[in-house]
Design an enzyme around this catalytic site. Sequence first.
Site, PDB file in Angstrom:
ATOM      1  N   ASP A 147     -12.463  16.065   3.413  1.00 10.44           N
ATOM      2  CA  ASP A 147     -13.428  17.091   3.054  1.00 10.44           C
ATOM      3  C   ASP A 147     -13.793  17.895   4.299  1.00 10.44           C
ATOM      4  OD1 ASP A 147     -15.498  18.657   2.274  1.00 10.44           O
ATOM      5  OD2 ASP A 147     -16.685  17.073   1.341  1.00 10.44           O
ATOM      6  N   ASN A 148     -13.244  19.079   4.409  1.00  8.15           N
ATOM      7  CA  ASN A 148     -13.467  19.893   5.614  1.00  8.15           C
ATOM      8  C   ASN A 148     -14.932  20.261   5.816  1.00  8.15           C
ATOM      9  OD1 ASN A 148     -10.796  19.853   6.284  1.00  8.15           O
ATOM     10  ND2 ASN A 148     -10.303  21.601   4.993  1.00  8.15           N
ATOM     11  N   ASP A 197     -11.405  -4.624   6.208  1.00 12.95           N
ATOM     12  CA  ASP A 197     -10.432  -5.717   6.404  1.00 12.95           C
ATOM     13  C   ASP A 197     -10.210  -5.970   7.886  1.00 12.95           C
ATOM     14  OD1 ASP A 197     -10.105  -5.719   3.659  1.00 12.95           O
ATOM     15  OD2 ASP A 197      -8.260  -4.545   3.687  1.00 12.95           O
ATOM     16  N   ASP A 210       0.835  -1.200   0.000  1.00 15.65           N
ATOM     17  CA  ASP A 210       0.000   0.000   0.000  1.00 15.65           C
ATOM     18  C   ASP A 210       0.868   1.247   0.000  1.00 15.65           C
ATOM     19  OD1 ASP A 210      -2.317  -1.402   0.031  1.00 15.65           O
ATOM     20  OD2 ASP A 210      -2.696  -1.204   2.177  1.00 15.65           O
TER      21      ASP A 210
END
Length: 365
Positions: A144-145, A320, A32
């Site tokens: 996203d504020n 997960d 990742d």
Amino acid sequence: MAAEEPQAKKLKLEEKELSQNALFGMGNPLLDICAVVDKDLLDKYGLKPNDQILAEEKHKELFEEIVRKFKVEYHAGGSTQNSVKIAQWMIQQPHKVSTFLGCIGTDKFGGILKKKAEEAHVDAYYYEQSEEPTGTCAACITDDNRSASVSRSLVANLAAANCYKKEKHLDLEENWKLVEKAKVFYIAGFFLTVSPESILKVAKHASEHNKVFSLNLSAPFISQFFKEPMMKVMPYVDILFGNETEAATFAREQGFETEDIEEIAKKTQSLPKVNKKRQRIVVFTQGKDGTVVTSGNEVTISPVLDIDQSEIVDTNGAGDAFVGGFLSQLVYDRPLEECIRAGHYSASVIIRRAGCTFPEKPDFH
């Protein structure tokens, strides 16, 4: 102090019963590459927040751009590998209760993955080949504020993970022995795009020996574009995991004609099943809303742990982690409620951290 000793002994005995390789996972090992990015990057590559896709030609530059422009962290990933790693973390001792099979390249990233699996005390048996590099997954996190929410868009470049070969790895005696040793199996639906024949072989073994075989819907595109291999495996599935979006897509593709998640769970539970000794259990998570679970002929909703929105760092890996916590109790044969509780606990730990990472020890009782 002396009075408490028998209790401690009793717990130790219970823990001793777990043998190495009791939990078997097989899937796409990916490294990742996590970064907090801006919306412009998503727009540039046509990415949606809270989505997961396979990389296409147009995404090739994305991986380099992220590394070049943003602060990145590397973590051993891939959905199944994450889950068995978290199960092992929840179990702690003995080491190597979790087994993992998948394909990597003979490169630097492959070396990192091997080292990370070892550090997590997972018994990883990688099929190593040199034609393709080790797979990577870009985890593009946006904040996203306005809505105070954090979302993640995952783009997986399977590369080597796509090269897994049943006859070159799973069929080998030393690897098949791991299947015979295991009592619980877990495979994410993502692996249906790579080696459905490997999944079927393991699923049939589990069914014939009355072991537990579990599968994850993994992403909407799996139910849409890999319906045929998925439905070949479904009759062997004892426990099916998914989230609300995946469940809705699965229902549409199966012609269930309902958008009610409890109804979808019931209909999924009653799909044909080979091993009649185990009734299928369906578990659908819904983010901060309760988890939908079929148990017997009932559908219940288990509330998740209350978390302050401001503590959430990264929801990447929450699904997960939930499965990992669930499996950690399932290998002990503990009741379904305990499995769900452990799933909620481990997911609550993961989302407070960046990437699918965890503290040294769990605090689950």
